[in-house]
Design an enzyme around this catalytic site. Structure first.
Site: not given
Ligand code: CA
Length: 679
Positions: A357, A386
């Protein structure tokens, strides 16, 4: 939620790296960090608690504490400590130790430090591998009791290249909690261990559904112990995505059938993993090392105040996560922590990959070390994330594990926001359409997705909407998708951006959008339930919405069977044909040839060929034509003996939809044409 976490989910999806890169941060890391430079680090993986024949041994890393007490408890949540022991400091490695000459199985413990005249709150530490209900006390258990039968032989699927992986992102409650799921263990790890489950109207659900669909890996939303769900209130467990980490090395209690028994959640998560592995499906964890649920109340702060988080010069927490803080992977002990924690999940739980993340909050060096260490255990372990942050960071831009820096990160992939936004429309503007839903001008950006952001002589990166250069050195660095848990799911996006269309038209657009994902180079990724046209009631970012918003209604599988069969066909096509899974940029540049189409005259039309038995394919040439216009469009196909693989919303992976000799072919509105020839 104690943190402004909503803002995070809104922005986490895509605060573009280029936006962040323009912010002023060039000299941010300096004086504040100076206080930590003389902290010794400890690289070993035996921190905090271990049991051996001689007893139970505790070792907390806390270099600047003046005093540390160990509290021992009989219960995981209530009652006073039955014993408190003062720990002994070792200034060489900054650790505090204590030993008890018996195996304390069944007991619980916390640490409590004093530093700078302040007595901090008790903490289970940062390395609790088992915890009491709600995770405030660490538990001492015998891990041998948590292994399901056959665990020693358990292995994930063998995959040669990351581009061979097909990722299915799921939340435990979404998948099983609906009354129509036919699953007994609703919202639990055990849901995916149930075979033979059926929806009310007779369709396969749960693990049988995953096998039928054909995906290779599930990517499960945060499954470590998180903060927001009260585990003592099982019957009324509320829904949460879980991006509020508390204990990184323990499964979340609310997904177990008995969170008060520390062994149960561990055993049940392993049973889920084993069931998936037995079905040939790999398991990827969504990990959120980039921030903690609490700031000063976090276990990191309570063990080594200030050290594990980044701060600005004025002492304020850095907040690149949008959740109130960010961790400091560039400090040695935080780096050690991420490396040892991911290794632990692989060794103890047989995890096959990690989705990081807000990966750009971490530094490039840490991510490279994580990937290298994991691949030493098993080269098949996948790491992707990400490649953006949710705000500015004290970490210098050039050190961030950004999407644009992925070529500096060997063995790591990033999500392509290029393809995502170009195909379906901008993520944060509900009304915006994309290539697949009739908006012109996105053709070149879609092509960036098709070639997995690698350099290709026919792709003009100057026209890219999110990226202006071929940032991926390899297609194995790219994850392509059109939607995920964030923002509007695909069905809702199409309903809101195509208000005058029918659901039948939207389903055609969804098929086309996923055809782009599954035929593009890179690794395809899909969100659970899209294959049966699930929705989330038109709500963005449903992280804390009730089950009736997030649960997949499995009766939709019968209603939308044609949609399901198309997804299944796309997946089968990709698995059968290596041309869609080329492992190198060189191969893509050589084997993908785009048709020259004037986007002014024929907007929303892309056609390309995969030529010369690409990547050893049995088909000599595969032609992919994507028509995202609301009207039919004509393409010229080279003369030959072509078989039709996909046309007008139908797909047959073996190419038996029909044949054509080429020439002018009309492609229906919002649809893909795929044809192939063997000679
Ligand atoms: Ca929890």
């Amino acid at each position: 939620m104690k943190k402004p976490i909503f803002a995070y989910f809104m922005a986490a999806t895509m605060l573009s790296a280029s936006m962040v890169a323009t912010s002023q941060d060039a000299s941010a890391q300096s004086n504040y960090d100076a206080q930590f430079v003389d902290y010794p680090s400890y690289a070993g993986d035996d921190l905090e608690m271990r049991v051996d024949k001689s007893g139970t041994h505790f070792k907390l890393w806390s270099p600047k504490a003046d005093k540390v007490n160990l509290h021992l408890y009989n219960d995981g949540r209530t009652g006073e400590a039955y014993k408190t022991i003062a720990m002994t400091f070792n200034s060489t490695d900054g650790t505090w130790s204590a030993s008890v000459a018996e195996q304390l199985y069944g007991k619980f413990y916390t640490f409590q430090i004093e530093q700078g005249g302040k007595l901090y709150a008790e903490t289970p530490g940062v390395w609790a591998k088992a915890v009491g209900v709600n995770g405030k006390r660490a538990a001492i258990i015998d891990f041998a009791n948590t292994d399901p039968e056959g665990w020693t032989e358990d292995r994930g699927p063998k995959v040669d290249y990351f581009t061979d992986v097909i990722i299915y992102e799921m939340h435990h409650r979404d998948m099983s909690v609906h009354t129509n799921s036919g699953i007994a263990n609703k919202g639990k790890f055990l849901a995916l261990t149930e075979e033979g489950v059926r929806s009310l109207n007779g369709e396969k659900t749960g693990i049988d559904h995953l096998k039928e669909l054909g995906i290779t890996h599930v990517h499960i939303l945060p499954s470590y112990d998180y903060n927001s769900v009260d585990e003592t209130q099982l019957p009324s467990n509320v829904y949460n995505w879980g991006y509020d980490p508390m204990n990184y090395n323990t499964p979340e209690g609310s997904y177990s059938t008995n969170p008060s028994d520390p062994e149960t959640r561990i055993r049940e998560m392993k049973e889920m993993i084993k069931a998936l592995h037995d079905a040939g499906i790999g398991v990827i964890l969504d990990v959120v090392y980039n921030h903690t649920a609490e700031n000063d109340g976090s276990n990191f702060h309570l063990t080594a105040p200030g050290y594990y988080h980044r701060h600005w010069e004025n002492g304020n927490y850095g907040d690149a996560s949008g959740c109130g803080n960010e961790t400091a992977s560039d400090r040695q002990q935080m780096r050690n922590y991420i490396i040892n924690s991911t290794k632990y999940w692989v060794n103890e739980y047989h995890i096959d990959g990690f989705r990081f993340d807000l990966m750009a909050i971490h530094d490039i060096e840490t991510m490279n070390q994580v990937a290298a260490e994991l691949k030493k255990i098993d080269p098949r372990i996948f790491v992707y994330g990400e490649g953006w942050t949710c705000g500015d960071s004290p970490l210098k831009v050039e050190k961030r594990a950004l999407k644009e820096h992925v070529s500096q990160m060997s063995g790591i992939a990033v999500f392509s926001d290029d393809l995502r936004d170009a195909v379906k429309g901008h993520y944060s503007n509900a009304a915006d359409r994309g290539f697949a839903s009739g908006k012109p001008g996105n053709e070149e950006t879609v092509k960036i997705g098709i070639v997995a952001a690698t350099a290709h002589p026919q792709v003009d990166y100057s026209k890219g909407q999110n990226s202006k250069f071929p940032y991926a050195a390899s297609p194995q660095m790219i994850v392509n998708y059109v939607s995920c848990h964030d923002d509007l799911c695909l069905t809702d996006k199409l309903r809101l951006s195509m208000p005058d269309a029918t659901d039948a038209e939207r389903m055609a657009v969804a098929k086309l959008a996923q055809t782009v994902v599954f035929t593009s180079q890179g690794t395809p990724f899909m969100f659970c339930g899209e294959e049966i046209f699930r929705d989330k009631k038109g709500i963005h970012n449903t992280y804390n919405q009730p089950d009736h918003v997030n649960a997949i209604d499995w009766n939709l599988k019968a209603t939308n069977k044609d949609q399901f069969n198309y997804y299944k066909g796309l997946i089968a096509l990709r698995k059968a044909h290596p041309a869609f899974r080329m492992p190198t940029a060189e191969m893509i540049a050589k084997h993908i040839v785009f048709d020259k189409i004037d986007s002014e005259k024929q907007p929303n039309l892309i056609a390309y060929s995969l030529v010369d038995n690409a990547n050893g394919d049995s088909w000599k040439e595969i032609k992919v034509v994507l028509n995202g216009a609301a009207t039919a469009q004509e393409v010229k196909i080279k003369k030959g003996d072509w078989m039709i693989v996909a046309q007008d919303g139908k797909i047959c992976p073996e190419g038996q939809l029909g044949t054509t000799k080429g020439g002018k072919i009309t492609v229906a509105p919002y649809s893909a044409l795929i044809i192939a020839r063997t000679k």
